[in-house]
Scaffold this motif. Sequence first.
Motif, PDB file in Angstrom:
ATOM      1  N   HIS A 234       0.993  -1.230  -0.195  1.00  0.00           N
ATOM      2  CA  HIS A 234       0.408  -0.168  -0.042  1.00  0.00           C
ATOM      3  C   HIS A 234       0.941   1.166  -0.105  1.00  0.00           C
TER       4      HIS A 234
ATOM      5  N   ARG B  79      -4.826   1.444  -1.410  1.00  0.00           N
ATOM      6  CA  ARG B  79      -3.967   0.107  -0.674  1.00  0.00           C
ATOM      7  C   ARG B  79      -3.923  -0.261  -3.116  1.00  0.00           C
TER       8      ARG B  79
ATOM      9  N   HIS C  42       0.621  -6.524   5.962  1.00  0.00           N
ATOM     10  CA  HIS C  42      -0.975  -6.828   6.450  1.00  0.00           C
ATOM     11  C   HIS C  42      -1.064  -8.141   7.485  1.00  0.00           C
TER      12      HIS C  42
ATOM     13  N   HIS D 270       0.684  -7.476  10.579  1.00  0.00           N
ATOM     14  CA  HIS D 270      -0.440  -6.769  11.517  1.00  0.00           C
ATOM     15  C   HIS D 270      -1.199  -7.714  11.338  1.00  0.00           C
TER      16      HIS D 270
END
Length: 168
Positions: free
Chosen positions: A38, A57, A158, A161
Motif C-alpha cells: 500500500h 491500497r 498486512h 499486523h
Amino acid sequence: MGVFYLLMVLRVSPESFVAEVESRLKVKDVYVIASGRHTLATAGDPASGLLIEAKFRTSLAKALDTLEKSGLKPKAGTWSTIEGEDGVEETPYVVAIAYRSEEATPGLWLDADIHEISTAEALKRMYDELRDNGEIKEASFDEFVRVIKPNVMVVPPHQIHGWADEKT
C-alpha cells in the motif's frame, strides 16, 4: 520559530483524500511513502495543526499517478504526529524457507525485505548466502533447489499486523 503541536489527524479514504486536502488545507504538496503493498499519503498544515492521511491500497507508482492527475504535488516523505520520531518504521515482508537438511530436523532459513520478493528471488538469496558462507558444496542453483525440497513463504506486512491485532 515556535514549537508546533499537531492538534488533529483526519484519516480519510483514498477516494476523499484529494477533496479533503483541497478544502481543509488548501495545499498542493502531499507526502507519500510505500507501506508494504500500500501507499500512505499525508498532507499537513503547521499553522492549523491539521494532518490528513489516507492509505491507498495500491502501489506507490499508482498512488503517485493518481495524486498527480488530481492536481496535487506528491513528494517522498510523510508527516509525523509523534514529537521526536525519527520516521515511520515500515514492517518488512518476512521470508521463510523450510527445507530438507542433513540433520534429523528440517532447516529453516529466514530473511526480510521492505519490498515483496518472489519465491525464486528468496531461493536465490538463500542459495547465495549458503554458498558464500561455505555451507553448501559446489552445486548449481537448480540442483540445490531439487535437493532441499523447499517450502517458501513470503509473509506480507498486512498479514503480520493482522496476526498481531488478533492477539490484542
